[in-house]
Design a protein around this motif. Sequence first.
Motif, PDB file in Angstrom:
ATOM      1  N   ALA A  68      -6.134   3.985   5.520  1.00 45.82           N
ATOM      2  CA  ALA A  68      -5.696   2.767   4.821  1.00 45.82           C
ATOM      3  C   ALA A  68      -5.013   1.814   5.806  1.00 45.82           C
ATOM      4  O   ALA A  68      -5.260   0.598   5.787  1.00 45.82           O
ATOM      5  CB  ALA A  68      -4.745   3.117   3.684  1.00 45.82           C
ATOM      6  N   MET A 107      -5.559   8.703   6.545  1.00 46.24           N
ATOM      7  CA  MET A 107      -6.833   8.517   5.858  1.00 46.24           C
ATOM      8  C   MET A 107      -7.399   7.112   5.986  1.00 46.24           C
ATOM      9  O   MET A 107      -8.325   6.752   5.285  1.00 46.24           O
ATOM     10  CB  MET A 107      -6.681   8.888   4.395  1.00 46.24           C
ATOM     11  CG  MET A 107      -5.434   8.348   3.815  1.00 46.24           C
ATOM     12  SD  MET A 107      -5.607   7.466   2.307  1.00 46.24           S
ATOM     13  CE  MET A 107      -7.195   6.858   2.327  1.00 46.24           C
ATOM     14  N   TYR A 119      -5.261   8.877  -8.827  1.00 45.12           N
ATOM     15  CA  TYR A 119      -4.173   7.890  -8.816  1.00 45.12           C
ATOM     16  C   TYR A 119      -4.316   6.951 -10.013  1.00 45.12           C
ATOM     17  O   TYR A 119      -3.342   6.578 -10.666  1.00 45.12           O
ATOM     18  CB  TYR A 119      -4.290   7.091  -7.524  1.00 45.12           C
ATOM     19  CG  TYR A 119      -3.040   6.371  -7.068  1.00 45.12           C
ATOM     20  CD1 TYR A 119      -2.063   7.050  -6.365  1.00 45.12           C
ATOM     21  CD2 TYR A 119      -2.855   5.012  -7.311  1.00 45.12           C
ATOM     22  CE1 TYR A 119      -0.924   6.404  -5.900  1.00 45.12           C
ATOM     23  CE2 TYR A 119      -1.723   4.363  -6.862  1.00 45.12           C
ATOM     24  CZ  TYR A 119      -0.767   5.069  -6.153  1.00 45.12           C
ATOM     25  OH  TYR A 119       0.358   4.428  -5.707  1.00 45.12           O
ATOM     26  N   MET A 171      -5.107  14.661   4.279  1.00 43.76           N
ATOM     27  CA  MET A 171      -4.307  13.643   4.984  1.00 43.76           C
ATOM     28  C   MET A 171      -3.624  14.217   6.226  1.00 43.76           C
ATOM     29  O   MET A 171      -3.718  13.637   7.302  1.00 43.76           O
ATOM     30  CB  MET A 171      -3.291  12.997   4.049  1.00 43.76           C
ATOM     31  CG  MET A 171      -3.944  12.187   2.946  1.00 43.76           C
ATOM     32  SD  MET A 171      -2.713  11.624   1.782  1.00 43.76           S
ATOM     33  CE  MET A 171      -2.781   9.898   2.088  1.00 43.76           C
ATOM     34  N   GLY A 181       4.345   2.852  -3.937  1.00 43.25           N
ATOM     35  CA  GLY A 181       3.524   2.937  -5.139  1.00 43.25           C
ATOM     36  C   GLY A 181       3.958   4.103  -5.984  1.00 43.25           C
ATOM     37  O   GLY A 181       5.132   4.509  -5.968  1.00 43.25           O
ATOM     38  N   SER A 232       0.838  -1.202   0.000  1.00 44.99           N
ATOM     39  CA  SER A 232       0.000   0.000   0.000  1.00 44.99           C
ATOM     40  C   SER A 232       0.870   1.247   0.000  1.00 44.99           C
ATOM     41  O   SER A 232       0.618   2.207  -0.720  1.00 44.99           O
ATOM     42  CB  SER A 232      -0.895   0.001   1.254  1.00 44.99           C
ATOM     43  OG  SER A 232      -1.442   1.281   1.445  1.00 44.99           O
ATOM     44  N   GLY A 268       3.462   7.017  -5.441  1.00 53.04           N
ATOM     45  CA  GLY A 268       3.959   8.077  -4.561  1.00 53.04           C
ATOM     46  C   GLY A 268       5.479   8.062  -4.462  1.00 53.04           C
ATOM     47  O   GLY A 268       6.117   9.117  -4.398  1.00 53.04           O
ATOM     48  N   ASN A 269       6.067   6.875  -4.465  1.00 56.32           N
ATOM     49  CA  ASN A 269       7.526   6.777  -4.360  1.00 56.32           C
ATOM     50  C   ASN A 269       8.200   6.952  -5.704  1.00 56.32           C
ATOM     51  O   ASN A 269       9.204   7.636  -5.838  1.00 56.32           O
ATOM     52  CB  ASN A 269       7.937   5.392  -3.840  1.00 56.32           C
ATOM     53  CG  ASN A 269       7.188   5.003  -2.598  1.00 56.32           C
ATOM     54  OD1 ASN A 269       5.956   4.911  -2.624  1.00 56.32           O
ATOM     55  ND2 ASN A 269       7.889   4.805  -1.524  1.00 56.32           N
ATOM     56  N   SER A 310      -5.480  -0.808  -1.906  1.00 58.94           N
ATOM     57  CA  SER A 310      -5.692  -0.425  -0.504  1.00 58.94           C
ATOM     58  C   SER A 310      -6.617   0.784  -0.412  1.00 58.94           C
ATOM     59  O   SER A 310      -7.362   0.933   0.544  1.00 58.94           O
ATOM     60  CB  SER A 310      -4.370  -0.173   0.206  1.00 58.94           C
ATOM     61  OG  SER A 310      -3.804   1.053  -0.178  1.00 58.94           O
ATOM     62  N   LEU A 314       3.251   7.150   2.762  1.00 58.01           N
ATOM     63  CA  LEU A 314       3.067   6.088   3.754  1.00 58.01           C
ATOM     64  C   LEU A 314       1.594   5.696   3.916  1.00 58.01           C
ATOM     65  O   LEU A 314       1.253   4.927   4.803  1.00 58.01           O
ATOM     66  CB  LEU A 314       3.651   6.524   5.098  1.00 58.01           C
ATOM     67  CG  LEU A 314       5.176   6.703   5.120  1.00 58.01           C
ATOM     68  CD1 LEU A 314       5.650   7.221   6.461  1.00 58.01           C
ATOM     69  CD2 LEU A 314       5.870   5.377   4.817  1.00 58.01           C
ATOM     70  N   PHE A 323       1.187  10.951   2.091  1.00 57.05           N
ATOM     71  CA  PHE A 323       0.776  10.264   0.868  1.00 57.05           C
ATOM     72  C   PHE A 323       1.565   8.976   0.674  1.00 57.05           C
ATOM     73  O   PHE A 323       1.016   7.908   0.442  1.00 57.05           O
ATOM     74  CB  PHE A 323       0.987  11.191  -0.333  1.00 57.05           C
ATOM     75  CG  PHE A 323       0.481  10.618  -1.626  1.00 57.05           C
ATOM     76  CD1 PHE A 323      -0.860  10.704  -1.953  1.00 57.05           C
ATOM     77  CD2 PHE A 323       1.340   9.978  -2.509  1.00 57.05           C
ATOM     78  CE1 PHE A 323      -1.342  10.170  -3.144  1.00 57.05           C
ATOM     79  CE2 PHE A 323       0.867   9.437  -3.694  1.00 57.05           C
ATOM     80  CZ  PHE A 323      -0.482   9.540  -4.008  1.00 57.05           C
TER      81      PHE A 323
HETATM   82  N1  PFF Z   1       1.166   5.359  -0.562  1.00 55.16           N
HETATM   83  C1  PFF Z   1       0.733   5.234  -1.916  1.00 55.16           C
HETATM   84  C2  PFF Z   1       1.882   5.629  -2.824  1.00 55.16           C
HETATM   85  O1  PFF Z   1       2.911   6.099  -2.341  1.00 55.16           O
HETATM   86  O2  PFF Z   1       1.757   5.473  -4.017  1.00 55.16           O
HETATM   87  C3  PFF Z   1      -0.494   6.040  -2.206  1.00 55.16           C
HETATM   88  C4  PFF Z   1      -1.590   5.799  -1.226  1.00 55.16           C
HETATM   89  C5  PFF Z   1      -2.090   4.528  -1.059  1.00 55.16           C
HETATM   90  C6  PFF Z   1      -2.035   6.823  -0.446  1.00 55.16           C
HETATM   91  C7  PFF Z   1      -3.054   4.288  -0.128  1.00 55.16           C
HETATM   92  C8  PFF Z   1      -3.000   6.599   0.493  1.00 55.16           C
HETATM   93  C9  PFF Z   1      -3.500   5.337   0.630  1.00 55.16           C
HETATM   94  F1  PFF Z   1      -4.423   5.126   1.497  1.00 55.16           F
END
Ligand code: PFF
Length: 451
Positions: free
Chosen positions: A235, A233, A105, A389, A27, A24, A29-30, A324, A229, A227
Amino acid sequence: MKNEAKKRGGFTSSLGFILAATGSAVGLGNLWKFPYIAGEGGGAIFVLIYLFFVLVLGVPIMLGEMAIGRKTKLNPIGAYHKLNKKFTFIGVIGVVCAFIILSYYSVIGGWVLKYITTYVTNTHVTDASAYFKNFIQSPVEPVIWHIVFMALTCIIVIGGVAKGIERASKIMLPLLFIFIIIIAIRSVTLPGAMEGVKYFVIPNFSHIDSISEISKVLLAAMGQVFFSLSLGMGAIITYGSYLNKEVNLQKSAFIIPTLDTLVAVLAGFAILPAVFAFGFKPTAGPGLLFETLPKVFESMPFGVIFGVLFFVLVFFAAITSSVSLLEVVTSYCIDNLKMKRATASIIIASIMTIIGIFAALSFGPLADVKFFGNTIFDLMSFVSDKLLMPLGGFFMCIFVGYIWGIDNASEEISNDGSIRFRWKKLFSIIMKYIAPAIILVIFITSFLPTK
Ligand code: PFF
């Protein structure tokens, strides 16, 4: 209660949970966001602030969320409601946020799918930037790929928790790690790459010379921590709700942020040096990965095969995250609205798909539709990462610190006293004072007029 937990499904092992939660976290985000936000935020200074926030905000908030999830065995709204009705709104913030995030996303997930096909079909691309711009400005293609990505996410969520998610994460994450390391090695050894390495590791304060610049970077770094981690929110609350008592939450709350940060930093090394080597701008924004990496692959032996495999791995990283996100809202509909898993997932994913279409078009036909100077896509990203967030995180700290209470949280974190919670005092100080203060101060300096 036991039966209820069983009915909910669950992770079959501690490793399964760590992999799925890392799935999760790690993704787009990284891989996609961190490099371009670091590029926009002045490079190394951003990275340092980011690392600091991972430690003081990321780790403790993740621990708190896991504890809430496992204690209540419920979705975020149900979880807060169960612990204290007045705080149900924190869960609501999370569910709203999941809606917004997955909507946009999935658009980027669609871009990744498009690039997989580009490499699979070995399409000859002479100008990577023009190719990318052409694609995102099209009124049709990005929408179609966005729909495909959302449909795939939905199928996995319908498959259920343990089966769908665990299986994929176990193989894909380690592979992704290896691939990024190889790409990073290629990228830093390109001629001219050293400038990019310097930009990424040596702080240069000339990039931020005013209070408003500093607060911009602080807000961006904080938003990116939440975002990346998947925090603030619900997850992690949702995943925590599928956990059994044996799992060591303290260990998990260190391992997951560590792996996540490692991937982000490696992605920075894979992309930013190449940005400089090929004469792009680090501040180019959301297209950075898609414009830069094709150039890197071009400069490698077997570049096309490498390109296919890399984008397939990015796709897997993205889908374990999008799953997720969909799971947060789906679990709410299953628990509280008594809907069937399949019905819930399909309805929610359809709504998200429609919202996401506007985000997809905001790079092309709707590029001129702006709110406070932001495109639809930028606005969605701003509202989720930089507003909702951190706000969710703020209230969650207040909740754990003062309402549910550090002692109750510690009982859960220590598995009812069977694992020592060595950081309890520090955890308490961070939850009660440090984290809320940091979030509040950044909000105030960013959103209030400074004069
Ligand atoms: N953490 C994920 C990323 O870095 O791509 C994005 C994400 C997934 C944000 C799940 C929030 C979440 F609940």
